[in-house]
Design a protein around this motif. Structure first.
Motif, PDB file in Angstrom:
ATOM      1  N   GLY A   1     -24.240 -32.677 -24.497  1.00  0.00           N
ATOM      2  CA  GLY A   1     -24.228 -33.099 -23.383  1.00  0.00           C
ATOM      3  C   GLY A   1     -25.488 -32.640 -22.340  1.00  0.00           C
ATOM      4  N   GLN A   2     -25.668 -33.342 -21.188  1.00  0.00           N
ATOM      5  CA  GLN A   2     -25.805 -32.600 -20.449  1.00  0.00           C
ATOM      6  C   GLN A   2     -25.713 -31.768 -19.101  1.00  0.00           C
ATOM      7  OE1 GLN A   2     -27.182 -36.540 -18.452  1.00  0.00           O
ATOM      8  NE2 GLN A   2     -29.790 -36.799 -19.445  1.00  0.00           N
ATOM      9  N   ILE A   3     -26.282 -30.541 -18.461  1.00  0.00           N
ATOM     10  CA  ILE A   3     -26.670 -29.602 -17.447  1.00  0.00           C
ATOM     11  C   ILE A   3     -27.881 -29.294 -16.885  1.00  0.00           C
ATOM     12  CG2 ILE A   3     -24.930 -27.729 -19.543  1.00  0.00           C
ATOM     13  CD1 ILE A   3     -27.353 -26.069 -18.862  1.00  0.00           C
ATOM     14  N   ILE A   4     -27.463 -29.499 -15.671  1.00  0.00           N
ATOM     15  CA  ILE A   4     -28.394 -28.294 -14.534  1.00  0.00           C
ATOM     16  C   ILE A   4     -28.607 -27.029 -15.083  1.00  0.00           C
ATOM     17  CG2 ILE A   4     -29.036 -27.983 -12.387  1.00  0.00           C
ATOM     18  CD1 ILE A   4     -27.306 -29.885 -11.489  1.00  0.00           C
ATOM     19  N   ASP A   5     -30.443 -27.092 -15.426  1.00  0.00           N
ATOM     20  CA  ASP A   5     -30.813 -25.851 -15.757  1.00  0.00           C
ATOM     21  C   ASP A   5     -30.453 -24.786 -15.011  1.00  0.00           C
ATOM     22  OD1 ASP A   5     -32.138 -23.549 -17.422  1.00  0.00           O
ATOM     23  OD2 ASP A   5     -33.980 -25.118 -17.574  1.00  0.00           O
ATOM     24  N   PRO A   6     -29.824 -23.587 -14.872  1.00  0.00           N
ATOM     25  CA  PRO A   6     -29.514 -22.641 -14.449  1.00  0.00           C
ATOM     26  C   PRO A   6     -31.355 -21.741 -14.169  1.00  0.00           C
ATOM     27  CG  PRO A   6     -27.678 -22.616 -16.061  1.00  0.00           C
ATOM     28  CD  PRO A   6     -28.989 -23.253 -16.194  1.00  0.00           C
ATOM     29  N   GLY A   7     -32.043 -22.099 -15.026  1.00  0.00           N
ATOM     30  CA  GLY A   7     -33.001 -21.115 -15.412  1.00  0.00           C
ATOM     31  C   GLY A   7     -34.293 -21.444 -13.721  1.00  0.00           C
ATOM     32  N   TYR A   8     -34.172 -22.952 -13.399  1.00  0.00           N
ATOM     33  CA  TYR A   8     -34.985 -22.933 -12.434  1.00  0.00           C
ATOM     34  C   TYR A   8     -33.995 -22.241 -11.052  1.00  0.00           C
ATOM     35  CZ  TYR A   8     -36.802 -26.344 -15.439  1.00  0.00           C
ATOM     36  OH  TYR A   8     -38.110 -27.042 -16.416  1.00  0.00           O
ATOM     37  N   PRO A   9     -34.790 -21.907 -10.362  1.00  0.00           N
ATOM     38  CA  PRO A   9     -34.272 -21.209  -8.790  1.00  0.00           C
ATOM     39  C   PRO A   9     -34.063 -22.505  -8.073  1.00  0.00           C
ATOM     40  CG  PRO A   9     -36.265 -20.146  -9.182  1.00  0.00           C
ATOM     41  CD  PRO A   9     -36.229 -21.144 -10.246  1.00  0.00           C
ATOM     42  N   GLU A  10     -35.190 -24.030  -8.317  1.00  0.00           N
ATOM     43  CA  GLU A  10     -34.458 -24.732  -7.181  1.00  0.00           C
ATOM     44  C   GLU A  10     -32.662 -25.254  -7.886  1.00  0.00           C
ATOM     45  OE1 GLU A  10     -38.727 -24.646  -7.940  1.00  0.00           O
ATOM     46  OE2 GLU A  10     -36.933 -24.679  -8.857  1.00  0.00           O
ATOM     47  N   ALA A  11     -32.625 -25.098  -8.741  1.00  0.00           N
ATOM     48  CA  ALA A  11     -31.497 -25.711  -9.195  1.00  0.00           C
ATOM     49  C   ALA A  11     -30.577 -24.718  -8.927  1.00  0.00           C
ATOM     50  CB  ALA A  11     -31.942 -26.235 -11.118  1.00  0.00           C
ATOM     51  N   ARG A  12     -30.265 -23.571  -8.848  1.00  0.00           N
ATOM     52  CA  ARG A  12     -29.413 -23.212  -8.725  1.00  0.00           C
ATOM     53  C   ARG A  12     -29.113 -23.013  -6.818  1.00  0.00           C
ATOM     54  NH1 ARG A  12     -32.477 -19.251 -11.981  1.00  0.00           N
ATOM     55  NH2 ARG A  12     -32.797 -17.695  -9.936  1.00  0.00           N
ATOM     56  N   GLU A  13     -30.094 -23.442  -5.970  1.00  0.00           N
ATOM     57  CA  GLU A  13     -30.373 -23.746  -4.762  1.00  0.00           C
ATOM     58  C   GLU A  13     -29.535 -25.101  -4.457  1.00  0.00           C
ATOM     59  OE1 GLU A  13     -30.540 -21.972  -1.910  1.00  0.00           O
ATOM     60  OE2 GLU A  13     -31.196 -19.936  -3.403  1.00  0.00           O
ATOM     61  N   TYR A  14     -30.018 -26.284  -5.441  1.00  0.00           N
ATOM     62  CA  TYR A  14     -28.813 -26.857  -4.934  1.00  0.00           C
ATOM     63  C   TYR A  14     -27.569 -27.547  -5.451  1.00  0.00           C
ATOM     64  CZ  TYR A  14     -27.691 -32.157  -6.361  1.00  0.00           C
ATOM     65  OH  TYR A  14     -26.380 -33.078  -6.953  1.00  0.00           O
ATOM     66  N   VAL A  15     -27.093 -26.908  -6.354  1.00  0.00           N
ATOM     67  CA  VAL A  15     -25.818 -26.266  -6.860  1.00  0.00           C
ATOM     68  C   VAL A  15     -25.307 -25.309  -6.360  1.00  0.00           C
ATOM     69  CG1 VAL A  15     -23.947 -25.083  -8.419  1.00  0.00           C
ATOM     70  CG2 VAL A  15     -26.095 -26.755  -9.317  1.00  0.00           C
ATOM     71  N   LEU A  16     -25.891 -24.175  -5.198  1.00  0.00           N
ATOM     72  CA  LEU A  16     -25.385 -23.349  -3.992  1.00  0.00           C
ATOM     73  C   LEU A  16     -25.189 -24.434  -2.695  1.00  0.00           C
ATOM     74  CD1 LEU A  16     -27.444 -20.334  -4.441  1.00  0.00           C
ATOM     75  CD2 LEU A  16     -24.657 -20.861  -4.250  1.00  0.00           C
ATOM     76  N   ASP A  17     -26.083 -25.235  -2.467  1.00  0.00           N
ATOM     77  CA  ASP A  17     -26.166 -26.185  -1.710  1.00  0.00           C
ATOM     78  C   ASP A  17     -25.120 -27.633  -2.175  1.00  0.00           C
ATOM     79  OD1 ASP A  17     -27.497 -25.413   0.051  1.00  0.00           O
ATOM     80  OD2 ASP A  17     -29.692 -27.270  -1.144  1.00  0.00           O
ATOM     81  N   VAL A  18     -24.903 -28.172  -2.558  1.00  0.00           N
ATOM     82  CA  VAL A  18     -23.480 -28.618  -3.216  1.00  0.00           C
ATOM     83  C   VAL A  18     -22.374 -28.276  -3.521  1.00  0.00           C
ATOM     84  CG1 VAL A  18     -21.925 -29.518  -4.780  1.00  0.00           C
ATOM     85  CG2 VAL A  18     -24.578 -30.195  -4.670  1.00  0.00           C
ATOM     86  N   LEU A  19     -22.247 -26.828  -2.875  1.00  0.00           N
ATOM     87  CA  LEU A  19     -20.776 -26.110  -2.954  1.00  0.00           C
ATOM     88  C   LEU A  19     -20.395 -25.612  -2.121  1.00  0.00           C
ATOM     89  CD1 LEU A  19     -21.004 -23.790  -6.551  1.00  0.00           C
ATOM     90  CD2 LEU A  19     -19.758 -26.303  -6.132  1.00  0.00           C
ATOM     91  N   MET A  20     -21.464 -25.065  -1.111  1.00  0.00           N
ATOM     92  CA  MET A  20     -21.141 -25.231   0.582  1.00  0.00           C
ATOM     93  C   MET A  20     -21.680 -26.451   1.163  1.00  0.00           C
ATOM     94  SD  MET A  20     -21.665 -21.406   0.948  1.00  0.00           S
ATOM     95  CE  MET A  20     -21.198 -21.879   2.282  1.00  0.00           C
TER      96      MET A  20
END
Length: 390
Positions: free
Chosen positions: A106-125
Motif C-alpha cells: 500500500g501507500q503511506i505518507i512518508d514520515p521522513g519529510y518534516p512537512e509531512a509530519r506537520e501535515y499529520v499533526l495539523d490533521v490530528l490537532m
C-alpha cells in the motif's frame, strides 16, 4: 447502531470507548483536510449526512463514558493506490510513497519529510480543537510491515544528516535510527500541542504487544530494562520506527495499551513464543521503571489490549476462561496502583450482528460483555486519574 453499541457498553459497565475515526487518511468526522471514510457510505468522500464523531461523543457522555478517538497516523492505503483526484493526494501527494516489499503493498505518507509530519499533526490537532474528545489514541502504523529499504530514498536524501548523531537519545545514525527519530519528533510535538491546546485530553499509544525482537541486549541495557524471557516475534522497534519505550521514558504519552493478543500460556500451540503473562509483566515494569524520572508526578499508565475475537473463534478456541484469566492477572499485578483493559473489538465483545454465529456457525448463548459483567465488572469503576493533566 451506535446507540445500540453504547447502550450495551454501558450495561457492561464500560467507562471509556475507543472509536476509530481515521484509518486510511480518511475521516469519520468533519475534516478540512481529508475525505469522508468509505466505511460510512461505501463511497470514499461521500457525506453521510451527519457527524458520526460528534454524535458518538454526545451519546457516550450521556451514558457517563469517555470517548477516545483511535487514529492511524501515516497509512494511506492497505493495498493499491489512491487517485490523484483524492483530497489527500491534493493536500499531501508530494509526500506519499508506495511499498511493494512482499508484506505491504500500500501507500503511506512518508514520515521522513518534516512537512509531512506537520501535515499529520495539523490533521490530528483539528480533531482535538474541534471536538470534545477525552483522549486521542494512536495506532502503531508508522513505517509499514516488512520494513523500509529504498522506498523513502527521496526524503532520506533531503533530510537525513550525512554525519552526526540524529535520534532523540543521540546515540545512533543508521537509517533506522533516522526513521525512529522522525516518528519520535511527531510524537513529542503532538503531545506538546495537546498540552497547550487542551491539557485535559489524554494521549495514548496502542503499540504491537512486543516492543523489540531480534535486537541486541544493548538496546535493553540502554533503557535500564530487562529483556522479556523467551519472547519472539515481530520487531516493531527495528522495522516500523515504533519506539514506545522512548516515549514512555520521555513522558510523550499518558498511557499505553499494547496489543497483547496472545494466550496466557506458552504451552498453547498458537502462542509461538508469545505469552500474555510474561508480556503483561514486562510492560508493567517498563511503565513503572521509566516513569520514576518524569517531572510533575507523571506516571505513564498501562492497560493491555485483549483479543476478544479469539475467545469464540475455533481456530484459536481460547474460551471465556482465558479472558477471565487475563483480566484477573491485570488485577493481581497492578500497574501504578490501577488496573484496566482495552478490548478488540466491539464487534466481538458484543457479538454484533451475530458475527460469530454467522462466520463460525457456532451457537453463542452469551456475549463476552455479559460474561465479564457477571465475573469481573459487576460494579462501575472510575477512569483512573492523571494528576499531571488538567
Amino acid at each position: 447502531e451506535l446507540i445500540d453499541i453504547l447502550d450495551k457498553m454501558k450495561a457492561g459497565n464500560m467507562n471509556a470507548i475507543c472509536m476509530q475515526v481515521r484509518s486510511l487518511c480518511d475521516a469519520m468526522y468533519v475534516s478540512s483536510y481529508e475525505p469522508w471514510s468509505v466505511a460510512l457510505t461505501g463511497t470514499r468522500g461521500k457525506d453521510p449526512g451527519y457527524d458520526p464523531l460528534q454524535f458518538a461523543i454526545d451519546e457516550a457522555h450521556k451514558r457517563g463514558m469517555e470517548l477516545h478517538v483511535w487514529v492511524n497516523p501515516f497509512r494511506v492505503t492497505s493495498s493499491g493506490t489512491i487517485s490523484t483526484s483524492d483530497k489527500v493526494w491534493q493536500n499531501a501527494g508530494q509526500w506519499i510513497i508506495k511499498y511493494n516489499n512482499g508484506t505491504f503493498t500500500g501507500q503511506i505518507i512518508d514520515p521522513g519529510y518534516p512537512e509531512a509530519r506537520e501535515y499529520v499533526l495539523d490533521v490530528l490537532m483539528e480533531i482535538v480543537e474541534n471536538y470534545d474528545v477525552d483522549g486521542i489514541l494512536m495506532d502503531d502504523y508508522f513505517y509499514p510491515y516488512g520494513g523500509t529499504t529504498t522506498e523513502d530514498a527521496k526524503s532520506k536524501a533531503l533530510h537525513k544528516p550525512s554525519t552526526g548523531i540524529i535520534d532523540q537519545d543521540k546515540d545512533g545514525s543508521t537509517d533506522d535510527d533516522w526513521r525512529r527519530s522522525n516518528v519520535d519528533d511527531m510524537m513529542k510535538k503532538l503531545y506538546d500541542r495537546i498540552q497547550v491546546t487542551k491539557p485535559w485530553v489524554r494521549f495514548g499509544m496502542g503499540p504491537f504487544g512486543i516492543w523489540s525482537s531480534g535486537e541486541k541486549d544493548v538496546i535493553y541495557t540502554k533503557y535500564g530494562i530487562e529483556k522479556p524471557d523467551g519472547i519472539t516475534g515481530a520487531n516493531y522497534y527495528g522495522d516500523r520506527g515504533c519506539n514506545t519505550v522512548e516515549w514512555i521514558k520521555n513522558g510523550w504519552v499518558d498511557y499505553v495499551n499494547p496489543q497483547l493478543y496472545w494466550p496466557s500460556s506458552t504451552a498453547n500451540k498458537y502462542s509461538r513464543g508469545q505469552d500474555y503473562h510474561i508480556l503483561y509483566n514486562w510492560w508493567s515494569d517498563v511503565c513503572t521503571t521509566l516513569s520514576t524520572a518524569l517531572p510533575g508526578n507523571q506516571q505513564v499508565q498501562f492497560y493491555p489490549s485483549h483479543a476478544v475475537d479469539r475467545v469464540y473463534n475455533p481456530t484459536y478456541n481460547w474460551g471465556v476462561d482465558e479472558m477471565r484469566t487475563q483480566v484477573s492477572h491485570t488485577r493481581d499485578v497492578l500497574t501504578n496502583g490501577y488496573s484496566g483493559s482495552v478490548y478488540y473489538s466491539a464487534r466481538y465483545y458484543l457479538n454484533l450482528n451475530n458475527w460469530i454465529n454467522t462466520k463460525h456457525e457456532l451457537t453463542i448463548t452469551s456475549t463476552m460483555c455479559q460474561e465479564l459483567r457477571a465475573s469481573h465488572y459487576q460494579t462501575k469503576a472510575l477512569v483512573p486519574p492523571m494528576s499531571w493533566k488538567s
